[in-house]
Structure formats: C-alpha cells, structure tokens
Design an enzyme around this catalytic site. Sequence first.
Site, short mmCIF file in Angstrom:
data_model
loop_
_atom_site.label_atom_id
_atom_site.label_comp_id
_atom_site.label_asym_id
_atom_site.label_seq_id
_atom_site.Cartn_x
_atom_site.Cartn_y
_atom_site.Cartn_z
N TYR A 137 52.02 38.23 40.62
CA TYR A 137 52.22 39.36 41.54
C TYR A 137 50.92 40.14 41.70
O TYR A 137 50.50 40.46 42.83
CB TYR A 137 53.32 40.27 40.99
CG TYR A 137 53.63 41.47 41.86
CD1 TYR A 137 54.52 41.36 42.92
CD2 TYR A 137 53.05 42.70 41.60
CE1 TYR A 137 54.82 42.46 43.72
CE2 TYR A 137 53.35 43.81 42.39
CZ TYR A 137 54.23 43.68 43.44
OH TYR A 137 54.51 44.79 44.23
N LYS A 141 48.64 40.64 45.16
CA LYS A 141 48.33 41.95 45.73
C LYS A 141 46.81 42.17 45.81
O LYS A 141 46.32 42.80 46.75
CB LYS A 141 49.00 43.05 44.92
CG LYS A 141 50.52 43.07 45.04
CD LYS A 141 50.96 43.34 46.48
CE LYS A 141 52.46 43.46 46.59
NZ LYS A 141 52.90 43.81 47.97
#
Length: 218
Positions: A137, A141
């Site tokens: 994750y 990002k």
Amino acid sequence: MDFKGQTVLVTGANRGLGRAFAQELVKAGAKVYGGARKVETITDEGVVPVRLDVTDDVSVAAAAKELGDTTIVVNNAGVLVAGDDVDSIKAEFEVNFYGLVRTTDAFAPVLKANGGGAIVNVLSILSFVGRAEWRGYAASKAAGWSFTKSSREALREQGTRVIGVHAGFIDTDLTTGIDAPKITPQDVVAQVLRALENGDDEVLADERTRAVKAALSA
C-alpha cells in the site's frame, strides 16, 4: 472557484472518503458523477451513479466518453489488501496506482476540452514513509505521489491543475479497529475544496502528515 458551475467525477464514491466527496460537492452545488464498480451502491441524493472499474481499461475509456462534461476528477478509489505476497501488492498497485494512471490519461483530454479543470489525487501519509505491515500500500501511494507530480508538469500547458492529497488515518471503514487519532472525511473534503478555490497544489490534511512531510528535507 464556483462549484455550481463544475461537473465532478468521484471514483470510489460509494463509501468512505469518496462518498463524503460526492455528498459535499452536491451540497456545494456541483453536478456529481459517482463512480463505482456496482452502480447500485451509489444511493446518495443528487449523485449520478456511473459504472466505473478503475482496473479495467475499457470501463475507464467508456466513462470518459460518456462523461464529456466533466471538469474535475477526484481519483479517490483505493484498496488496502495488507498482504505480504506479490499478488496482494499487485492488487493494491492495480487500483491505487494504475487506476490513477488510467483515469488521469482517459480524462485529461476531456478536461482540456472543457477549459482545463483539475484532477485531485487522494494519496496518503504513506506516500512519504513506509510501514512494514502495509508495504505494498505504501509503495503504491509513493508511486502515486510521483505520478501526481509528473502529471502536474505534463498537464500544466493545457491548464489542468493536479492536486495531491495526503492524510494519515481517516475515520472510515478502512480504518475500523485502528486505535489512533483520525481525521474526519468531511474535514479532508473541506480542505480539498479550499485548495481548489485557492489554487494550491497539495493538501496535507492533518498535523502528523504535515510533520512527516516537513521532516523529509531533514
């Protein structure tokens, strides 16, 4: 910016932060398209449901063709798989990064035709720092942050603004069970709307995110 004259697409508008974006933009007077894989999950009054799967090239291209009056795109759709294997990380990149790329590239010509407009990319405090249990994750990002900066330069000439939004924990179902300070979705949206009005390129939505970003130069 007078939102009464704007038409906004919000991806992942059926829950959490995306739903808050859609609701608040309707209140501000904008025409709002709510994108989701299942259109029946878009139920808020004033939000026009749109079938949109950001992991599917055909779906994104069809939405761009259909929504030709769009002036602002909020790239909000995101997933947290939190797995440690390659397939889990691929799933996070497919939505959080490649979904961002697909939607940006498909709608950039639409925004250009409508005078430039703006793209809002919902990123994270993990754009700047890693977290062992969320490494996929965080990486997705961070890639999204890099793409946001490059897109800002690429689309500047056509008059399209590209805004990066970074926050720590937002009080949505994604963070249920996490015992940590959280910012409300409505607070994040309010800051983004101010950034659109003021011409800001970046939103650092909470104190911890601002501190982490400031520490990067150290």
